[in-house]
Design an enzyme around this catalytic site. Structure first.
Site, PDB file in Angstrom:
ATOM      1  N   ASN A  89       0.829  -1.207   0.000  1.00 11.80           N
ATOM      2  CA  ASN A  89       0.000   0.000   0.000  1.00 11.80           C
ATOM      3  C   ASN A  89       0.861   1.253   0.000  1.00 11.80           C
ATOM      4  OD1 ASN A  89      -1.993  -1.855   0.211  1.00 11.80           O
ATOM      5  ND2 ASN A  89      -2.499  -1.424   2.333  1.00 11.80           N
ATOM      6  N   HIS A 106       5.912  -0.571  -2.669  1.00 16.58           N
ATOM      7  CA  HIS A 106       5.446   0.149  -3.865  1.00 16.58           C
ATOM      8  C   HIS A 106       5.479   1.667  -3.682  1.00 16.58           C
ATOM      9  CE1 HIS A 106       3.180  -3.699  -5.297  1.00 16.58           C
ATOM     10  NE2 HIS A 106       4.460  -3.731  -5.584  1.00 16.58           N
ATOM     11  N   CYS A 114      12.793  13.027  -7.353  1.00 12.76           N
ATOM     12  CA  CYS A 114      13.278  13.628  -8.589  1.00 12.76           C
ATOM     13  C   CYS A 114      14.200  12.626  -9.264  1.00 12.76           C
ATOM     14  CB  CYS A 114      14.030  14.923  -8.265  1.00 12.76           C
ATOM     15  SG  CYS A 114      14.807  15.671  -9.708  1.00 12.76           S
ATOM     16  N   CYS A 135      11.598  20.640  -7.922  1.00 14.91           N
ATOM     17  CA  CYS A 135      12.446  19.824  -7.056  1.00 14.91           C
ATOM     18  C   CYS A 135      13.205  20.757  -6.105  1.00 14.91           C
ATOM     19  CB  CYS A 135      13.435  19.013  -7.887  1.00 14.91           C
ATOM     20  SG  CYS A 135      14.723  18.231  -6.877  1.00 14.91           S
ATOM     21  N   CYS A 138      17.381  20.331  -7.043  1.00 14.53           N
ATOM     22  CA  CYS A 138      18.009  20.776  -8.296  1.00 14.53           C
ATOM     23  C   CYS A 138      17.158  21.809  -9.034  1.00 14.53           C
ATOM     24  CB  CYS A 138      18.297  19.579  -9.202  1.00 14.53           C
ATOM     25  SG  CYS A 138      16.818  18.830  -9.916  1.00 14.53           S
ATOM     26  N   GLY A 178      -5.246  -9.028   2.880  1.00 13.21           N
ATOM     27  CA  GLY A 178      -5.813  -8.099   1.902  1.00 13.21           C
ATOM     28  C   GLY A 178      -5.040  -7.956   0.610  1.00 13.21           C
ATOM     29  N   SER A 180      -4.471  -9.564  -3.448  1.00  8.12           N
ATOM     30  CA  SER A 180      -5.082 -10.408  -4.468  1.00  8.12           C
ATOM     31  C   SER A 180      -4.118 -11.430  -5.046  1.00  8.12           C
ATOM     32  CB  SER A 180      -5.581  -9.525  -5.606  1.00  8.12           C
ATOM     33  OG  SER A 180      -4.469  -8.883  -6.206  1.00  8.12           O
TER      34      SER A 180
HETATM   35 ZN   LIG Z   1      16.031  17.241  -8.505  1.00  6.34          ZN
END
Ligand SMILES: [Zn+2]
Length: 237
Positions: A89, A106, A114, A135, A138, A178, A180
């Site tokens: 999740n 995930h 970035c 960002c 940078c 939970g 699949s």
């Molecule tokens: Zn950056």
């Protein structure tokens, strides 16, 4: 002391009202956007604004839901048994239930990164607006990506998951709630682990042969939390 690993998927957060990719309908964000466009590593940069619109809406949706009894139970298992929480999740509901060091294989909805300078930062529940945000390291824009693993993107934390699963012995507990089995090979994981295995899903999933598990309990995770806790106590206490 025996180890416990809790591996979770979207079913646990569905009980908090978060729609999932595979069980969405009506006004769900997943029904309004094409996941092959907004969650696809191959084409996300071509759809930069749409991707950020989708993820901005998901952050707002996340801000509006609360952890449920299953998230709180997981945080309690962490305190009681040092359980490691590994989740597919991208929400922060375990953290908001009091859990720490959750492994988000995930990625996280509340983070940005970035790809140009490799910076990662917390963004909270705010929308990301390409017209004004950049960002922080940078100053770049077009490689700022939600810190979520897209389809077709490498998931570096899978390595951690495999290592932790390999470390389990016959006195340890692997609980899976939970999920699949469409993304992670849950059947193979259950078949090869040495640990005692518990599976709790809303209903049987075609991809998961349940005879690989020592215990199977069907129902809503939030409602099952006390029953799951009884089982955990029986196995680990
Ligand atoms: Zn950056």
């Amino acid at each position: 002391m025996p180890q416990m690993i809790l591996l979770t998927g979207s079913g646990i957060s569905a009980d908090s009202g978060l729609d999932t990719f595979r069980s969405s309908g009506g006004q769900s964000l997943w029904a309004l956007y094409d996941a092959d466009v907004v969650c696809n590593y191959e084409v996300w940069e071509e759809n930069f604004e749409l991707v950020h619109e989708f993820y901005s809406k998901r952050r707002v949706e996340l801000a509006g839901v609360e952890p449920n009894a299953a998230h709180k139970m997981a945080a309690e298992w962490q305190k009681r048994y040092g359980a490691e929480l590994i989740t597919q999740n991208v929400d922060d509901l375990f953290e908001r239930a009091g859990a720490r060091d959750v492994v988000h294989v995930h990625g996280r909805l509340t983070g940005l990164r970035c790809l140009s300078c490799e910076a990662q930062w917390d963004w909270g529940y705010r929308p990301f607006n390409p017209a004004e945000h950049r960002c922080p390291c940078c100053g770049g824009l077009h490689e700022v990506k939600p810190d979520v693993v897209f389809f077709g993107e490498r998931a570096p934390l899978y390595q951690r998951l495999w290592e932790r699963l390999d470390s389990l012995s016959h006195e340890d507990l692997l609980m899976i709630i939970g999920t699949s089995g469409n993304v992670l090979p849950i059947a193979g994981i259950a078949r090869h682990t040495r640990a005692v295995t518990v599976l709790s899903n809303l209903e049987p999933e075609p991809t998961i042969p349940e005879n690989y598990f020592d215990h199977v309990i069907h129902g809503r995770a939030a409602e099952l939390a006390p029953r799951l806790d009884e089982l955990v106590k029986k196995i680990l206490d």
